[in-house]
Every structure is written in C-alpha cells, then in structure tokens.
Design an enzyme around this catalytic site. Structure first.
Site, short mmCIF file in Angstrom:
data_model
loop_
_atom_site.label_atom_id
_atom_site.label_comp_id
_atom_site.label_asym_id
_atom_site.label_seq_id
_atom_site.Cartn_x
_atom_site.Cartn_y
_atom_site.Cartn_z
N TYR A 101 0.85 -1.19 0.00
CA TYR A 101 0.00 0.00 0.00
C TYR A 101 0.89 1.24 0.00
O TYR A 101 1.91 1.27 -0.68
CB TYR A 101 -0.99 -0.08 1.19
CG TYR A 101 -2.13 0.88 1.01
CD1 TYR A 101 -2.91 0.87 -0.15
CD2 TYR A 101 -2.42 1.84 1.97
CE1 TYR A 101 -3.93 1.78 -0.35
CE2 TYR A 101 -3.45 2.75 1.77
CZ TYR A 101 -4.20 2.72 0.62
OH TYR A 101 -5.19 3.62 0.41
N GLU A 243 -13.22 5.87 -2.03
CA GLU A 243 -11.78 6.09 -1.83
C GLU A 243 -11.21 7.05 -2.87
O GLU A 243 -11.42 6.86 -4.07
CB GLU A 243 -11.08 4.72 -1.96
CG GLU A 243 -9.59 4.76 -1.80
CD GLU A 243 -9.16 5.04 -0.37
OE1 GLU A 243 -9.94 4.75 0.56
OE2 GLU A 243 -8.06 5.57 -0.19
N ASP A 244 -10.51 8.05 -2.38
CA ASP A 244 -9.74 8.95 -3.26
C ASP A 244 -10.58 9.61 -4.36
O ASP A 244 -10.15 9.69 -5.52
CB ASP A 244 -8.53 8.22 -3.85
CG ASP A 244 -7.41 8.09 -2.82
OD1 ASP A 244 -7.57 8.60 -1.69
OD2 ASP A 244 -6.37 7.50 -3.14
N ASP A 266 -13.49 6.72 3.53
CA ASP A 266 -12.35 6.61 4.45
C ASP A 266 -11.55 7.91 4.51
O ASP A 266 -11.01 8.25 5.56
CB ASP A 266 -11.45 5.45 4.03
CG ASP A 266 -10.38 5.20 5.06
OD1 ASP A 266 -10.74 5.04 6.23
OD2 ASP A 266 -9.19 5.22 4.70
N ASP A 267 -11.47 8.63 3.40
CA ASP A 267 -10.68 9.88 3.42
C ASP A 267 -11.31 10.89 4.37
O ASP A 267 -10.61 11.68 4.99
CB ASP A 267 -10.60 10.49 2.02
CG ASP A 267 -10.05 9.50 1.02
OD1 ASP A 267 -8.97 8.96 1.27
OD2 ASP A 267 -10.72 9.24 0.00
#
Ligand code: NAI
Length: 564
Positions: A101, A243-244, A266-267
């Site tokens: 990761y 995500e992102d 999650d960010d």
C-alpha cells in the site's frame, strides 16, 4: 453427498486448480491431493509446507531491485496463491505493508498500464453505463463483504490517474484482509472509469483506461447513482467504501448515500477517526480530561474540521455543552485565527469562531491577522495540531512556549508529505526535552535523545478502516455512522501502548493491528447495536463473531474425496 463432497467434486483439477489463486497450494499439495486432483507431473516432486514456501517467496522478494519491482512481485503472488501471499505479508508486516500500500502503491497506479498482468476487481467504464448490473454480475466471487471503489481522480498525493487508480482499491483491500481479516474472496476492488484529465495518461499509447476527458456535472452524478443503485440491487448488505474521490465529489456523494446503504468514505471519516483516536490516547496518557483541553488547530481545511467535529462530539458525550465544547478550539487558517469578527468564514469554520471580544486586544500582524505564536502565547494551549500543509510552521519559539506552559504538550504535525510536516519529530523532542506526546502524518524514524528512544507514531488510516470492515461484517450493521467512527477512535485510543509503558509509541505497532482491529470491531459493533442499526447480541457473542470472521491464511485439506 455431504456439502464438502459436493464442493470437492466441483473443484477444479490440474492446471485449472493451479491457476486458481484462492485454492492453489503450489508445492504444498500433498501426494494424496496430487493423485486425486490430477496434479502429478505438474509440480516439482518435493512436497513442502507453507512455512517453507514463505522462506522461498521471501528470498525471491529480496532479489528484486526496487520497491516497484517488489510491489509487482507481491501482486503476482497474490494472483497466484493468496494463502502464501498473506502468510508472507503477516511474517514481514512492517517491511511489506508500505510496499503493498502507501507509499509504493502510488507508483503502481502511475505505472498501472505498464505493469498490468492479470485481471483483479472490476472496471466499470462510462461507455458501459447502461449495463452496470451486468458488470457487477460478472464479479469473480458471488459473495462480497467489502467493496472499495475509486474514480481515480485524487489518488494519494499524485492526482488524477484514471483507470490506474484501481491500484488503490486493490492495495487497500489487501489491508482489509491482512489486518481486519476480511476473507480475500469476499473483497471486490472497483474503479469507476469516467475518463481522465491527466494529459500524460491520455497521451500514453499503452494507457488501458477509457481514453476520454472526465465526465462532469450532472452526467457524473447520474453515473454514480446508477452505480449505487446497481450495488444495492446486486449486492445488498455489502459495505461500499469510497476512496480517493476529488473533494468536490467526495462529500456530496457521502451525504447523498450514507443513509441509504452501508457505506463510508475513508478519506473523510477514517482520517478523522484515526487522528481523534491518537489524541484521545494522548490525553489519557498524560492523565487529563479531554474536556479540559485547549486545542489549537493550525490549518482549518477539510481535515481539520473533520478532526474538530470528532473531538467536539467526544466532548459533548463527556458532558460539555455544545457551546463550551466549541470554545475549547482555536482554529487558524491562512488569514490567522478564526474569530467572529472575520467576514470571510465558511459556516464550517464559523462554528468554531472564538468571540471577537476575547481577542480584541491581542497582537496582530501588519495585515491585521492573529498568528499562531500569539495564540499559543495568550492561551493555556495543551494540544497543537498541524493540518496546514505548511512545512516547519511549528517553530522553536512556538514549541518551547507550549512546553513552558504544560508539562506534557501534545503536538501533532500531521501534514503530508514529509517536507510539509509542520515540525520534525527530532526538533519537537529536543525543544520539549522529550516531554511532548507526538504523532505525525508522514512516517518518521524513531528519535534518540538523552539516552532514550522515542518511537514516532504515524496517524495512518490503516488503524481504522480494516476494523470498520470487520465490525460491519461481524455485527451485521446496516449503516456506518459518526457514532460508530467515534467508538472506533475511542477504542484505538484505549489501545495506546503508551498507556502501559511511557517509553512506548502512542499508536500500536503494525504487528499488533490484527488484535487491535478485533477490539475496535467489538466496540463499533456494540455502538451499532446502541444506535439500533445492528441485530442485538451480547458482547461475548459479538466477540465470538468477530473472531470467527477474522480469516487466517491456512491451506485447506482436499483429500479423501471429501473428508477434511
Ligand atoms: P486543505 O487545503 O483543505 O486545508 C489546509 C488549511 O491550511 C486551510 O485552512 C488553509 O487556510 C490553511 N493554511 C494554509 N497555509 C497556511 C498558513 N500559512 N498559515 C495558516 N494556515 C494555513 O487541506 P486538508 O485536506 O485539510 O489537508 C491538510 C494537510 O493535512 C495535508 O498535508 C494532508 O496531507 C494532511 N492530512 C494528514 C492526515 C493524517 O495525518 N492522517 C489526514 C488528513 C490530512
């Protein structure tokens, strides 16, 4: 026929079995299995056990010349033999987590089209927007616990990577399995390929994504909606982690769907939870109450507001009034201290504005701003958090002033990457004579000072998201709420090694994370029950379910025509 016999008779044989990453055992197939599964001759004659395979795999890994090559090697192993891949990772968790990761996955996304080998996950490209349910039905495994989805627009610190962004969901789901114990065959990485505005990618003849500029506006949001409705239809109950995504898309998407299905970003939510968790741990380590803290936040952007909101909720839960809780925060942005006399505040910042009356006599810069040093000089600041992207902003004078006022200042320079960190840990340790409690945004080596070693904890989302995945699977939660995120933060704080040993790090080492993820999952599952969004069960039952859910890499036995 027993269920096992049925599974056994449907199992692939020969090369099909060796090409199945879920069932393949490579040289660890026993002689009996080789006979029953038509593997003789396809494998070298010596039968090995998993531990021996790990040794060889690690040798091969070490022969690779650079980190990207090591990443490619591990990805290939993941696509060949998942049990061996995860056992190798578990045995070398500290060394290999950054290869699978962040930070190495960033290179893997940039180079995605050049290092692409085998399919993993789903590409949902805009030109196929009329058949998203059919694409979801093509998924490799029928049952999915966790989806991680990106549109590749804001990949780590490297921006728009188009379809190459798929590297992030792949890497992140590996960590869901490694730390959370989510079964690898029940994870699904997805990239929503809505084009790219990255000129380099578009000009690359080998680029594998949809060669088109990004779709925007309502067309984009309609596409997202079609995707979400297809997930609800095809995979109801699956946890969908965003995500992102670029900032203008991330928050509206979360707001729109968070009450509609089991989903989180999650960010936004994970990031705040890990910082809040580390801070709650720090406050306990110094033996103070969160409600007594004066918190200075340097930088008042999206990350800062998320952290402030989490801490404020923790304070009101502990009995402070909303007003009193807000008064504990001193936010500073590029125009200085956030106070009510300023006419340029967004509603999110205005919620934390200090009353103009309290600061009317304070020193100001030539352009009328109240700076960080003056705030620290005027109040009894106990916590200083940097989320400003201003490298070196925590000067010696600022840190020494904190250390003069409080025996154990809590100082978190959280900006990324390393050169944007508001302070270097070695400086903070020196300027506070080793009294500061610290966590950083970027990884830093331990600091040696006064004959002691000071480990530096990194606020990494990996402390939270695998545990959230484990929690929702084991508890049967139907939503991911802010209350569940705060429960995760609290449990992370309660697992701070520094609570037991003052010389230990603030956050647990990666080697402890599977155990801590299980603890967090129990706390989150209990919170989901309190909120009425998970089936009722006792703590012991939940704990058993969490344990039973955590997958451990181990080979199954395929012998005896069905006897395990
Ligand atoms: P952002 O751009 O939304 O916010 C930056 C804030 O800093 C703004 O309020 C801006 O006004 C302020 N700022 C900029 N220059 C300043 C100056 N000279 N003086 C005072 N304030 C100034 O960025 P975001 O998303 O909030 O992220 C901030 C930083 O935090 C980034 O470096 C990011 O990588 C890092 N971060 C670290 C996390 C972690 O450690 N786990 C989690 C989230 C973010």
């Amino acid at each position: 026929m027993t269920r096992y016999e049925a599974v056994f008779s449907a199992m692939p044989r020969g090369m099909d079995l060796l090409n199945n990453q879920e069932l393949n055992k490579g040289s660890a197939f026993t002689d009996e299995e080789r006979t029953e599964l038509r593997l003789h001759g396809l494998l070298p004659p010596h039968v090995e056990v998993l531990e021996e395979q790990v040794v060889r795999a690690y040798e091969a890994y070490q022969r690779k010349g650079d980190d990207l090559e090591r990443h490619i090697y591990l990805r290939a192993l993941q696509d060949t033999n998942e049990v061996l891949f995860y056992q190798l990772l578990l045995d070398h968790i500290v060394e290999m987590t950054p290869i699978v990761y962040t930070p190495v996955v960033a290179q893997a996304c940039q180079q995605f089209s050049h290092i692409y080998r085998r399919p993993r996950g789903l590409f949902i490209s805009y030109p196929l927007c009329d058949s998203i349910p059919a694409l979801l039905r093509n998924r490799p495994n029928p049952n999915v616990d966790v989806i991680v989805v990106t549109d590749g627009e804001r990949i780590l610190g490297i921006g728009d990577q188009g379809a190459g962004g798929l590297g992030i969901p792949i890497g992140k789901l590996s960590l869901y399995t490694l730390f959370g114990g989510i079964r690898p065959d029940r994870t699904l990485p997805i990239v929503l390929d809505v084009g790219t505005n990255n000129a380099e990618r578009l000009a690359d003849p080998e680029y594998l994504g949809w060669r088109h500029e990004r779709i925007r506006g309502q067309v984009y949001f309609d596409f997202i909606d079609r995707f979400v409705q297809a997930v609800k239809q095809e995979l109801p109950g699956t946890c969908l982690q965003w995500e992102d995504f670029a900032t203008p898309h991330a928050a509206p998407i979360l707001q729109r769907y968070r009450d509609e299905l089991l989903t989180f970003n999650d960010d936004i939510q994970g990031t705040a939870a890990v910082v809040v968790g580390a801070l709650l741990g720090a406050v306990q380590v110094v033996g103070r109450l969160l409600t007594d803290q004066q918190i200075v936040m340097f930088g008042a952007g999206s990350a800062s507001i998320g952290v402030a909101d989490g801490l404020r909720t923790a304070m009101t839960d502990a009995g402070l009034s909303e007003q009193d809780a807000r008064s504990r925060f001193w936010l500073i942005d590029s125009h200085g201290l956030v106070y009510s006399g300023r006419g340029d505040l967004t509603p999110e910042k205005a919620a934390y504005a200090q009353p103009g009356g309290c600061v009317c006599g304070w020193p100001r810069t030539a352009n009328g701003r109240i700076g960080l040093l003056d705030v620290i000089g005027r109040i009894e600041a106990t916590i200083l958090i940097g989320l400003s992207t201003v490298g070196g902003a925590f000067s010696e004078a600022i840190v020494r002033e904190m250390a003069r006022k409080t025996p154990r200042p809590v100082i978190f320079p959280l900006s990324n990457p390393t050169d944007k960190s508001e302070a270097k840990p070695e400086d903070v340790v020196r300027w506070t004579e080793g009294r500061a409690l610290m966590a950083t945004g970027s990884p830093f080596p331990p600091v040696y000072y006064g004959g002691r070693v000071f480990p530096v904890s990194q606020c990494n989302n990996v402390y939270i998201f695998p545990a959230i995945g484990l929690a929702v699977v084991a508890s049967g939660a139907r939503r991911v709420t802010d209350g569940m995120m705060l429960a995760a933060a609290r449990e992370l704080g309660a697992n701070s090694p520094a609570l037991k040993d003052p010389a230990a790090s603030l956050l647990p080492p990666l080697t402890e994370l599977r155990r801590v993820a299980a603890e967090i999952a129990v706390a989150v599952g209990l919170q989901a029950q309190r909120e009425g969004i998970a089936p009722r069960m006792s703590e012991e039952e939940l704990r058993r379910k969490v344990q039973a859910t955590q997958w451990i890499p181990a080979y199954l036995s395929f012998t005896g025509g069905g006897k395990a």
